[in-house]
Design an enzyme around this catalytic site. Structure first.
Site, mmCIF file in Angstrom:
data_model
loop_
_atom_site.group_PDB
_atom_site.id
_atom_site.type_symbol
_atom_site.label_atom_id
_atom_site.label_comp_id
_atom_site.label_asym_id
_atom_site.label_seq_id
_atom_site.Cartn_x
_atom_site.Cartn_y
_atom_site.Cartn_z
ATOM 1 N N TYR A 44 -47.661 19.829 58.904
ATOM 2 C CA TYR A 44 -46.861 20.424 59.360
ATOM 3 C C TYR A 44 -48.143 21.870 59.936
ATOM 4 O O TYR A 44 -47.871 22.749 60.621
ATOM 5 C CB TYR A 44 -45.993 21.220 58.649
ATOM 6 C CG TYR A 44 -44.589 20.492 58.551
ATOM 7 C CD1 TYR A 44 -44.559 19.554 59.286
ATOM 8 C CD2 TYR A 44 -43.686 21.006 57.786
ATOM 9 C CE1 TYR A 44 -43.308 18.586 59.209
ATOM 10 C CE2 TYR A 44 -42.154 20.250 57.739
ATOM 11 C CZ TYR A 44 -42.166 19.106 58.407
ATOM 12 O OH TYR A 44 -41.132 18.643 58.534
ATOM 13 N N CYS A 76 -42.659 23.958 51.225
ATOM 14 C CA CYS A 76 -43.543 24.146 52.192
ATOM 15 C C CYS A 76 -43.975 25.259 52.709
ATOM 16 O O CYS A 76 -43.094 26.114 53.416
ATOM 17 C CB CYS A 76 -43.315 23.074 53.171
ATOM 18 S SG CYS A 76 -44.713 23.188 54.740
ATOM 19 N N CYS A 190 -50.463 26.403 49.577
ATOM 20 C CA CYS A 190 -49.892 25.246 50.044
ATOM 21 C C CYS A 190 -49.428 24.291 48.969
ATOM 22 O O CYS A 190 -50.089 24.416 48.108
ATOM 23 C CB CYS A 190 -50.926 24.523 50.934
ATOM 24 S SG CYS A 190 -50.564 22.936 51.488
ATOM 25 N N THR A 191 -48.222 24.100 48.953
ATOM 26 C CA THR A 191 -47.728 23.072 47.959
ATOM 27 C C THR A 191 -48.418 22.119 47.551
ATOM 28 O O THR A 191 -48.513 21.488 46.312
ATOM 29 C CB THR A 191 -46.158 22.863 48.244
ATOM 30 O OG1 THR A 191 -46.083 22.090 49.391
ATOM 31 C CG2 THR A 191 -45.408 24.062 48.051
ATOM 32 N N HIS A 192 -49.373 21.479 48.602
ATOM 33 C CA HIS A 192 -50.288 20.308 48.056
ATOM 34 C C HIS A 192 -51.182 20.793 47.033
ATOM 35 O O HIS A 192 -51.799 19.808 46.433
ATOM 36 C CB HIS A 192 -50.926 19.582 49.398
ATOM 37 C CG HIS A 192 -50.098 18.899 50.379
ATOM 38 N ND1 HIS A 192 -48.999 19.353 50.789
ATOM 39 C CD2 HIS A 192 -50.006 17.649 50.294
ATOM 40 C CE1 HIS A 192 -48.331 18.200 51.631
ATOM 41 N NE2 HIS A 192 -49.159 17.228 51.421
#
Ligand code: DGL
Length: 270
Positions: A44, A76, A190-192
Protein backbone atom coordinates in the site's frame (compact mmCIF):
# COMPACT_ATOMS: atom_id res chain seq x y z
CA UNK A 1 -22.88 -6.68 29.52
CA UNK A 2 -23.23 -9.08 26.63
CA UNK A 3 -21.12 -12.18 27.22
CA UNK A 4 -20.79 -13.32 23.61
CA UNK A 5 -17.26 -13.40 22.16
CA UNK A 6 -16.50 -10.08 20.44
CA UNK A 7 -15.47 -10.34 16.80
CA UNK A 8 -12.65 -8.17 15.53
CA UNK A 9 -11.43 -7.64 11.97
CA UNK A 10 -7.80 -6.55 11.81
CA UNK A 11 -6.76 -5.52 8.34
CA UNK A 12 -3.50 -4.61 6.57
CA UNK A 13 -1.94 -4.92 3.13
CA UNK A 14 0.40 -7.66 4.33
CA UNK A 15 1.67 -9.11 7.59
CA UNK A 16 2.26 -5.78 9.35
CA UNK A 17 -1.06 -5.79 11.15
CA UNK A 18 0.01 -8.95 12.97
CA UNK A 19 2.10 -6.67 15.22
CA UNK A 20 -1.14 -4.90 16.14
CA UNK A 21 -2.95 -8.21 16.55
CA UNK A 22 -0.34 -9.31 19.10
CA UNK A 23 -0.94 -6.15 21.17
CA UNK A 24 -4.71 -6.57 20.94
CA UNK A 25 -4.47 -10.21 22.04
CA UNK A 26 -2.30 -9.18 24.96
CA UNK A 27 -4.94 -6.78 26.30
CA UNK A 28 -8.07 -8.59 25.07
CA UNK A 29 -7.36 -12.31 24.94
CA UNK A 30 -11.04 -13.29 24.70
CA UNK A 31 -11.79 -11.75 21.27
CA UNK A 32 -12.22 -13.79 18.11
CA UNK A 33 -9.96 -12.14 15.56
CA UNK A 34 -10.07 -12.41 11.79
CA UNK A 35 -6.80 -11.13 10.39
CA UNK A 36 -7.08 -9.96 6.79
CA UNK A 37 -4.18 -9.31 4.46
CA UNK A 38 -4.90 -7.61 1.14
CA UNK A 39 -1.98 -9.43 -0.45
CA UNK A 40 -3.61 -8.95 -3.88
CA UNK A 41 -2.89 -5.21 -3.63
CA UNK A 42 0.28 -5.29 -1.50
CA UNK A 43 2.14 -2.97 -0.99
CA UNK A 44 0.00 0.00 0.00
CA UNK A 45 2.85 2.35 0.84
CA UNK A 46 3.72 3.19 -2.76
CA UNK A 47 0.18 3.46 -4.17
CA UNK A 48 -1.42 6.62 -5.49
CA UNK A 49 -3.84 8.17 -2.99
CA UNK A 50 -7.02 7.85 -5.03
CA UNK A 51 -6.31 4.24 -5.96
CA UNK A 52 -5.60 3.37 -2.32
CA UNK A 53 -8.79 4.93 -0.94
CA UNK A 54 -10.82 3.00 -3.51
CA UNK A 55 -9.05 -0.25 -2.78
CA UNK A 56 -9.41 0.03 1.01
CA UNK A 57 -13.10 0.83 0.57
CA UNK A 58 -13.69 -2.16 -1.71
CA UNK A 59 -11.78 -4.59 0.49
CA UNK A 60 -13.52 -3.44 3.66
CA UNK A 61 -16.90 -3.65 1.95
CA UNK A 62 -16.29 -7.33 1.15
CA UNK A 63 -14.62 -8.25 4.45
CA UNK A 64 -17.21 -6.57 6.67
CA UNK A 65 -19.87 -8.60 4.90
CA UNK A 66 -17.95 -11.85 5.44
CA UNK A 67 -16.77 -11.31 9.01
CA UNK A 68 -19.56 -9.12 10.48
CA UNK A 69 -17.10 -7.66 12.99
CA UNK A 70 -18.00 -5.64 16.08
CA UNK A 71 -14.92 -3.46 15.54
CA UNK A 72 -12.57 -3.05 12.57
CA UNK A 73 -8.90 -2.15 13.00
CA UNK A 74 -7.23 -0.68 9.93
CA UNK A 75 -3.80 -1.88 11.07
CA UNK A 76 -1.95 0.08 8.45
CA UNK A 77 -0.56 3.60 8.73
CA UNK A 78 -0.44 4.04 4.94
CA UNK A 79 -4.19 3.39 4.70
CA UNK A 80 -5.28 5.07 7.94
CA UNK A 81 -3.46 8.36 7.33
CA UNK A 82 -5.41 8.64 4.11
CA UNK A 83 -8.69 6.76 4.09
CA UNK A 84 -10.13 7.03 7.62
CA UNK A 85 -12.54 9.94 6.99
CA UNK A 86 -13.85 8.22 3.86
CA UNK A 87 -14.35 4.76 5.36
CA UNK A 88 -15.77 6.07 8.64
CA UNK A 89 -18.38 7.95 6.63
CA UNK A 90 -19.14 4.85 4.58
CA UNK A 91 -19.34 2.02 7.16
CA UNK A 92 -21.41 1.92 10.34
CA UNK A 93 -19.11 -0.41 12.29
CA UNK A 94 -16.58 1.31 14.62
CA UNK A 95 -13.24 1.69 12.85
CA UNK A 96 -9.97 2.09 14.73
CA UNK A 97 -7.12 3.46 12.61
CA UNK A 98 -3.40 3.16 13.21
CA UNK A 99 -1.50 6.42 12.76
CA UNK A 100 2.11 7.41 13.55
CA UNK A 101 2.86 7.72 17.29
CA UNK A 102 4.41 11.16 16.83
CA UNK A 103 2.72 12.69 19.86
CA UNK A 104 4.11 10.28 22.50
CA UNK A 105 7.53 10.20 20.83
CA UNK A 106 7.81 14.00 20.84
CA UNK A 107 6.57 14.17 24.44
CA UNK A 108 9.10 11.65 25.73
CA UNK A 109 12.09 12.90 23.72
CA UNK A 110 14.67 14.77 25.79
CA UNK A 111 16.83 15.87 22.86
CA UNK A 112 13.81 16.92 20.78
CA UNK A 113 15.28 15.11 17.79
CA UNK A 114 13.05 12.21 16.77
CA UNK A 115 12.94 9.83 13.84
CA UNK A 116 9.97 8.81 11.74
CA UNK A 117 10.25 5.52 9.90
CA UNK A 118 7.30 4.74 7.64
CA UNK A 119 6.32 3.92 4.09
CA UNK A 120 6.91 6.57 1.41
CA UNK A 121 3.13 7.12 1.36
CA UNK A 122 2.82 7.76 5.11
CA UNK A 123 5.81 10.12 5.15
CA UNK A 124 4.28 12.17 2.32
CA UNK A 125 0.74 12.41 3.71
CA UNK A 126 -0.79 15.74 4.71
CA UNK A 127 -2.12 13.89 7.80
CA UNK A 128 1.43 13.08 8.92
CA UNK A 129 2.62 16.63 8.31
CA UNK A 130 -0.30 17.88 10.43
CA UNK A 131 0.59 15.47 13.26
CA UNK A 132 4.14 16.83 13.22
CA UNK A 133 2.94 20.44 13.16
CA UNK A 134 0.49 19.79 16.00
CA UNK A 135 2.57 17.63 18.34
CA UNK A 136 6.22 17.90 17.35
CA UNK A 137 6.69 21.51 16.29
CA UNK A 138 9.41 21.80 18.96
CA UNK A 139 11.29 18.81 17.50
CA UNK A 140 13.53 18.10 14.57
CA UNK A 141 11.91 15.15 12.81
CA UNK A 142 14.19 12.95 10.72
CA UNK A 143 11.83 11.16 8.32
CA UNK A 144 12.54 8.15 6.17
CA UNK A 145 10.08 6.36 3.89
CA UNK A 146 11.08 2.87 2.84
CA UNK A 147 9.16 0.15 1.08
CA UNK A 148 12.22 -2.13 1.15
CA UNK A 149 11.95 -2.30 4.94
CA UNK A 150 8.36 -3.48 4.53
CA UNK A 151 9.66 -6.29 2.32
CA UNK A 152 12.26 -7.18 4.95
CA UNK A 153 9.52 -7.63 7.55
CA UNK A 154 7.54 -9.79 5.13
CA UNK A 155 10.62 -12.00 4.58
CA UNK A 156 11.32 -12.18 8.31
CA UNK A 157 7.84 -13.53 9.00
CA UNK A 158 8.42 -16.18 6.34
CA UNK A 159 11.43 -17.40 8.29
CA UNK A 160 14.18 -15.64 6.33
CA UNK A 161 17.06 -14.00 8.18
CA UNK A 162 17.15 -10.22 8.06
CA UNK A 163 20.72 -9.13 8.72
CA UNK A 164 21.71 -6.05 10.69
CA UNK A 165 23.87 -5.07 7.71
CA UNK A 166 20.90 -4.99 5.34
CA UNK A 167 18.94 -2.84 7.80
CA UNK A 168 21.93 -0.54 8.28
CA UNK A 169 22.05 0.07 4.56
CA UNK A 170 18.33 0.82 4.32
CA UNK A 171 18.51 3.22 7.26
CA UNK A 172 21.62 4.98 5.95
CA UNK A 173 19.77 8.16 4.81
CA UNK A 174 18.66 8.58 8.42
CA UNK A 175 22.19 8.01 9.76
CA UNK A 176 23.44 10.66 7.32
CA UNK A 177 21.23 13.38 8.82
CA UNK A 178 23.40 16.04 10.54
CA UNK A 179 21.44 15.68 13.80
CA UNK A 180 21.15 11.89 13.85
CA UNK A 181 23.58 11.62 16.78
CA UNK A 182 21.05 13.51 18.94
CA UNK A 183 18.05 11.38 17.95
CA UNK A 184 16.66 9.60 21.01
CA UNK A 185 13.26 8.26 19.81
CA UNK A 186 12.21 6.54 16.62
CA UNK A 187 8.57 6.22 15.63
CA UNK A 188 7.88 2.91 13.91
CA UNK A 189 5.07 4.32 11.78
CA UNK A 190 4.44 1.27 9.65
CA UNK A 191 2.86 -1.74 11.33
CA UNK A 192 5.39 -4.00 9.62
CA UNK A 193 8.29 -2.47 11.51
CA UNK A 194 7.56 -3.63 15.09
CA UNK A 195 7.97 -7.15 13.65
CA UNK A 196 11.67 -6.23 13.30
CA UNK A 197 11.90 -4.47 16.67
CA UNK A 198 14.76 -6.61 18.08
CA UNK A 199 16.77 -6.13 14.88
CA UNK A 200 16.21 -2.34 14.91
CA UNK A 201 17.07 -2.12 18.58
CA UNK A 202 20.27 -4.14 18.06
CA UNK A 203 21.26 -1.82 15.22
CA UNK A 204 20.38 1.46 16.93
CA UNK A 205 21.45 0.61 20.47
CA UNK A 206 19.77 1.44 23.79
CA UNK A 207 20.07 5.23 23.31
CA UNK A 208 17.13 5.21 20.92
CA UNK A 209 13.65 4.33 22.17
CA UNK A 210 11.40 2.69 19.59
CA UNK A 211 7.83 3.97 19.75
CA UNK A 212 4.80 2.39 18.09
CA UNK A 213 1.01 2.63 18.34
CA UNK A 214 0.17 -1.00 19.20
CA UNK A 215 -0.77 -0.67 22.89
CA UNK A 216 -2.77 2.51 22.28
CA UNK A 217 -4.71 0.72 19.54
CA UNK A 218 -5.50 -2.20 21.84
CA UNK A 219 -6.83 0.28 24.43
CA UNK A 220 -8.95 1.95 21.77
CA UNK A 221 -10.46 -1.40 20.75
CA UNK A 222 -11.21 -2.11 24.41
CA UNK A 223 -12.94 1.28 24.70
CA UNK A 224 -15.19 0.49 21.73
CA UNK A 225 -16.08 -2.97 23.02
CA UNK A 226 -17.03 -1.50 26.37
CA UNK A 227 -19.17 1.07 24.60
CA UNK A 228 -20.90 -1.74 22.70
CA UNK A 229 -21.49 -3.57 25.97
CA UNK A 230 -19.32 -6.47 24.85
CA UNK A 231 -17.00 -8.13 27.27
CA UNK A 232 -14.34 -10.55 26.01
CA UNK A 233 -14.92 -13.90 27.72
CA UNK A 234 -12.11 -15.67 29.50
CA UNK A 235 -12.17 -18.77 27.31
CA UNK A 236 -9.74 -18.92 24.43
CA UNK A 237 -11.24 -17.55 21.23
CA UNK A 238 -10.59 -18.88 17.73
CA UNK A 239 -8.70 -16.82 15.19
CA UNK A 240 -8.54 -17.03 11.43
CA UNK A 241 -6.90 -15.27 8.50
CA UNK A 242 -8.17 -14.19 5.11
CA UNK A 243 -5.92 -13.38 2.15
CA UNK A 244 -7.33 -11.62 -0.90
CA UNK A 245 -5.29 -13.63 -3.40
CA UNK A 246 -4.17 -17.26 -3.63
CA UNK A 247 -0.40 -17.31 -3.44
CA UNK A 248 2.25 -19.92 -2.61
CA UNK A 249 3.70 -17.19 -0.42
CA UNK A 250 0.93 -17.66 2.13
CA UNK A 251 2.14 -21.19 2.96
CA UNK A 252 5.43 -19.83 4.33
CA UNK A 253 3.52 -17.62 6.76
CA UNK A 254 1.60 -20.37 8.46
CA UNK A 255 4.11 -20.98 11.30
CA UNK A 256 4.04 -17.25 12.18
CA UNK A 257 0.23 -17.25 12.02
CA UNK A 258 0.05 -20.27 14.31
CA UNK A 259 2.11 -18.44 16.94
CA UNK A 260 -0.78 -15.96 17.17
CA UNK A 261 -3.32 -18.79 17.37
CA UNK A 262 -4.47 -18.49 13.74
CA UNK A 263 -5.25 -21.98 12.61
CA UNK A 264 -7.77 -21.39 9.80
CA UNK A 265 -6.46 -19.66 6.67
CA UNK A 266 -8.77 -18.83 3.78
CA UNK A 267 -8.70 -16.94 0.52
CA UNK A 268 -11.39 -14.47 -0.47
CA UNK A 269 -10.58 -13.08 -3.89
CA UNK A 270 -11.28 -9.34 -3.93
N1 DGL B 1 1.82 -2.04 7.12
C1 DGL B 1 1.48 -0.90 6.36
C2 DGL B 1 1.64 0.39 7.12
O1 DGL B 1 1.47 0.42 8.33
C3 DGL B 1 1.91 -0.75 4.92
C4 DGL B 1 2.88 -1.60 4.24
C5 DGL B 1 2.71 -1.50 2.73
O2 DGL B 1 1.84 -2.19 2.23
O3 DGL B 1 3.40 -0.70 2.10
O4 DGL B 1 1.87 1.43 6.57
Amino acid sequence: MNRRTPRLLIFDSGVGGLSIMADVQQLLPGCAITYASDNAAFPYGTKGEEELVQRVDAVLQALIQTVEPDVVVVACNSASTLALPHIRAHFKVPIVGVVPAIKPAAAQSRSKVIGLLATPGTVARAYTRDLIAQFASNCTVISLGSSELVQKAESHLRGKTVTTESLRELLSPMFAHPRFAEMDSLVLACTHFPLLRPQFQALLGPRITLVDSGEAIARRVSYWLEGLGLSPDATSAEHSAIFTRHSPDVEGLKPALRVLGITRVECQTI
